[in-house]
Design a protein around this motif. Structure first.
Motif, PDB file in Angstrom:
ATOM      1  N   LEU A 152      62.553  83.592  50.482  1.00 45.28           N
ATOM      2  CA  LEU A 152      61.336  84.267  50.149  1.00 45.28           C
ATOM      3  C   LEU A 152      60.340  83.259  49.746  1.00 45.28           C
ATOM      4  CD1 LEU A 152      60.595  85.238  46.941  1.00 45.28           C
ATOM      5  CD2 LEU A 152      62.690  86.542  47.377  1.00 45.28           C
TER       6      LEU A 152
ATOM      7  N   LYS B 174      56.603  83.869  57.646  1.00 45.61           N
ATOM      8  CA  LYS B 174      57.566  84.729  58.447  1.00 45.61           C
ATOM      9  C   LYS B 174      57.956  84.255  59.464  1.00 45.61           C
ATOM     10  CE  LYS B 174      56.831  88.247  55.708  1.00 45.61           C
ATOM     11  NZ  LYS B 174      56.104  89.442  55.847  1.00 45.61           N
TER      12      LYS B 174
ATOM     13  N   LYS C  82      62.022  86.234  54.421  1.00 45.99           N
ATOM     14  CA  LYS C  82      62.295  87.621  54.489  1.00 45.99           C
ATOM     15  C   LYS C  82      61.096  88.223  53.651  1.00 45.99           C
ATOM     16  CE  LYS C  82      67.257  87.480  54.746  1.00 45.99           C
ATOM     17  NZ  LYS C  82      67.129  88.276  55.763  1.00 45.99           N
ATOM     18  N   TYR C  83      60.574  87.582  52.649  1.00 40.97           N
ATOM     19  CA  TYR C  83      59.237  88.164  52.002  1.00 40.97           C
ATOM     20  C   TYR C  83      58.108  87.230  51.893  1.00 40.97           C
ATOM     21  CZ  TYR C  83      61.812  92.314  50.940  1.00 40.97           C
ATOM     22  OH  TYR C  83      62.802  93.499  51.281  1.00 40.97           O
TER      23      TYR C  83
ATOM     24  N   LEU D 202      55.088  86.998  49.297  1.00 41.18           N
ATOM     25  CA  LEU D 202      54.790  87.874  48.070  1.00 41.18           C
ATOM     26  C   LEU D 202      53.405  86.899  47.280  1.00 41.18           C
ATOM     27  CD1 LEU D 202      58.177  88.315  46.261  1.00 41.18           C
ATOM     28  CD2 LEU D 202      56.649  89.790  47.766  1.00 41.18           C
TER      29      LEU D 202
ATOM     30  N   PRO E 151      57.883  93.351  42.034  1.00 41.62           N
ATOM     31  CA  PRO E 151      57.790  93.068  43.367  1.00 41.62           C
ATOM     32  C   PRO E 151      58.769  91.701  43.826  1.00 41.62           C
ATOM     33  CG  PRO E 151      55.712  93.382  42.803  1.00 41.62           C
ATOM     34  CD  PRO E 151      56.337  93.492  41.601  1.00 41.62           C
TER      35      PRO E 151
ATOM     36  N   GLU F 263      62.310  92.934  43.163  1.00 44.81           N
ATOM     37  CA  GLU F 263      62.719  93.733  44.309  1.00 44.81           C
ATOM     38  C   GLU F 263      63.080  92.920  45.635  1.00 44.81           C
ATOM     39  OE1 GLU F 263      63.985  96.954  46.338  1.00 44.81           O
ATOM     40  OE2 GLU F 263      63.763  96.626  44.212  1.00 44.81           O
ATOM     41  N   ALA F 264      62.119  91.832  45.814  1.00 42.75           N
ATOM     42  CA  ALA F 264      62.550  91.009  46.949  1.00 42.75           C
ATOM     43  C   ALA F 264      63.728  90.272  46.646  1.00 42.75           C
ATOM     44  CB  ALA F 264      61.418  89.845  47.104  1.00 42.75           C
TER      45      ALA F 264
ATOM     46  N   GLN G 229      66.596  92.679  47.668  1.00 41.98           N
ATOM     47  CA  GLN G 229      66.752  92.968  49.020  1.00 41.98           C
ATOM     48  C   GLN G 229      67.132  91.841  49.845  1.00 41.98           C
ATOM     49  OE1 GLN G 229      66.571  96.242  50.257  1.00 41.98           O
ATOM     50  NE2 GLN G 229      66.235  96.890  48.404  1.00 41.98           N
ATOM     51  N   SER G 230      66.736  90.622  49.545  1.00 42.91           N
ATOM     52  CA  SER G 230      67.233  89.459  50.129  1.00 42.91           C
ATOM     53  C   SER G 230      68.513  88.686  49.964  1.00 42.91           C
ATOM     54  CB  SER G 230      66.163  88.505  49.924  1.00 42.91           C
ATOM     55  OG  SER G 230      64.600  88.833  50.400  1.00 42.91           O
TER      56      SER G 230
END
Length: 406
Positions: free
Chosen positions: A117, A137, A142-143, A145, A155, A158-159, A162-163
């Motif tokens: 990310l 991207k 994946k993110y 931020l 955030p 959370e990234a 999720q990653s």
């Protein structure tokens, strides 16, 4: 979130982009030196801490990927090499940076299949542009931020959540799919010069814990006690696991109807590219005079005079093949000095002290180049003529006679 081990997260970016500040904010403590001077962080450093809301991690703090000078280029090289160690990458940029340093990182992430990310830091000074987000991207992030000093780190957490792949923190079972509730598992553990004083080696400890976690019974004994124990008790274990070094003795002692394998082969299945091991092991018998073999001793240990990887396996392979072979040893996760194509075979240790991702990345250059790979335990079983029995508990698809090239 249930976890069996700590995932490795690497943080990357140019000098003075605020990587250390982000580490401190993630950990909630001052574990990284923060300075306005570019290049404060030099070599990659591993730091263990807990990310609130996620859990324990090992964070690999790296030098700026834009470091300069002869020493700086060495630091950059080590930074890029560290990508082979991680499960997730965090790329920290400022002021919409996207140049050669970032492209080199993205290339390494892609080649090693590392999810990552991007954090556009110091957003209060320079706003991220839509085009910058699009570039990253498209590059596989994946993110993307945006982060200011006064913003919450939630955030980012959370990234990360999720990653990061589940395999980074939850290991599959070692023997759980081979045994049932109440089964007896016999562990044959010789106590020799390589055994650490006062304790068992890590693969043995990990296997004992996995057996207990699967509600089975483990019996631990030395190789010279096996015959008397089985005769005296009349027990018939559901599975026997031996140290690879005493495979011949275990094979002779354990009745043929009882499945037998080794700690090293269990780790080969748990962490390595097992199918490639199965394909590569028979290459031992195809070695020719002058071939070079690489011993990948990934887990550090005390080197004894009759060391398994440096002395015994090379001796057994030379005796088995009758060939004049050269053996190189690379310890830990150090660079391999020669080109992988210089080798006719690579033999990897069990990897009990490294992650599955690290072991996977270690073997990939050989696999991609078509160089056969195998594992200490599988190689030992092959040269002693008990390979078929040793791998039988895991697969019925490779039922070739002992020492026949599959």
């Amino acid at each position: 979130m249930s976890r069996d081990r700590q995932p490795y997260i690497g943080i990357y970016g140019r000098r003075n982009n605020g990587k250390s500040t982000i580490i401190n904010r993630l950990s909630g403590q001052d574990i990284a030196i923060v300075s306005d001077t570019a290049g404060t962080t030099t070599d990659p450093v591993k730091k263990s801490f807990e990310i609130t809301g996620f859990g324990p991690v090992v964070l690999v703090d790296t030098a700026g990927v834009d470091d300069i000078g002869s020493l700086g280029s060495k630091r950059v090289s080590k930074t890029l090499q560290s990508i082979a160690l991680i499960d997730l990458g965090i790329l920290v940029i400022t002021d919409n940076q996207y140049g050669l340093p970032e492209e080199s990182l993205l290339r390494e992430f892609k080649e090693k299949e590392i999810p990552f990310l991007v954090i556009h830091n110091k957003e209060d000074l320079h706003k991220a542009k839509t085009n910058t987000e699009r570039q990253y991207k498209e590059g596989g992030a994946k993110y993307f931020l945006r982060l200011s000093p006064d913003q919450s780190m939630e955030p980012v957490v959370e990234a990360i959540r999720q990653s990061i792949p589940e395999s980074a923190y939850r290991s599959p079972t070692i023997v759980g799919d081979l045994i049932h509730h109440g089964d007896i598992v016999l562990l044959i553990t010789p106590i020799d010069l390589e055994a650490p004083a006062g304790r068992l080696i890590l693969p043995q400890v990990q296997t004992i814990r996995d057996i207990l976690d699967n509600d089975a019974v483990c019996i631990v004994l030395k190789e010279r006690e096996v015959d008397a124990f089985l005769l005296r008790t009349g027990l018939k274990p559901a599975l026997a696991i031996t140290d690879s070094q005493v495979f011949p003795k275990a094979d002779a002692s354990i009745p043929a109807e009882i499945p037998l394998t080794s700690f090293s082969i269990l780790l080969a299945r748990l962490k390595g590219d097992f199918e490639y091991y199965l394909q590569g092991t028979p290459a031992i018998s195809a070695l020719r005079d002058g071939d070079r073999v690489l011993m990948l001793e990934t887990c550090s240990h005390h080197v004894s005079c009759d060391d398994i990887g440096r002395v015994k396996i090379p001796r057994w392979i030379r005796n088995h093949t009758g060939k004049d072979l050269t053996f190189d040893v690379v310890a830990g996760l150090d660079n391999i000095q020669r080109d992988v194509t210089d080798y006719a075979l690579a033999i990897q240790c069990g990897g009990c002290m490294v992650t599955r991702r690290q072991l996977h990345n270690r073997l990939q250059p050989f696999i991609k180049a078509g160089i056969p790979v195998t594992n200490y335990g599988m190689a030992i079983a092959w040269v002693h003529g008990i390979y078929k029995r040793a791998v039988a508990p895991f697969t019925l698809m490779h039922q070739a006679p002992d020492n026949e090239i599959i």
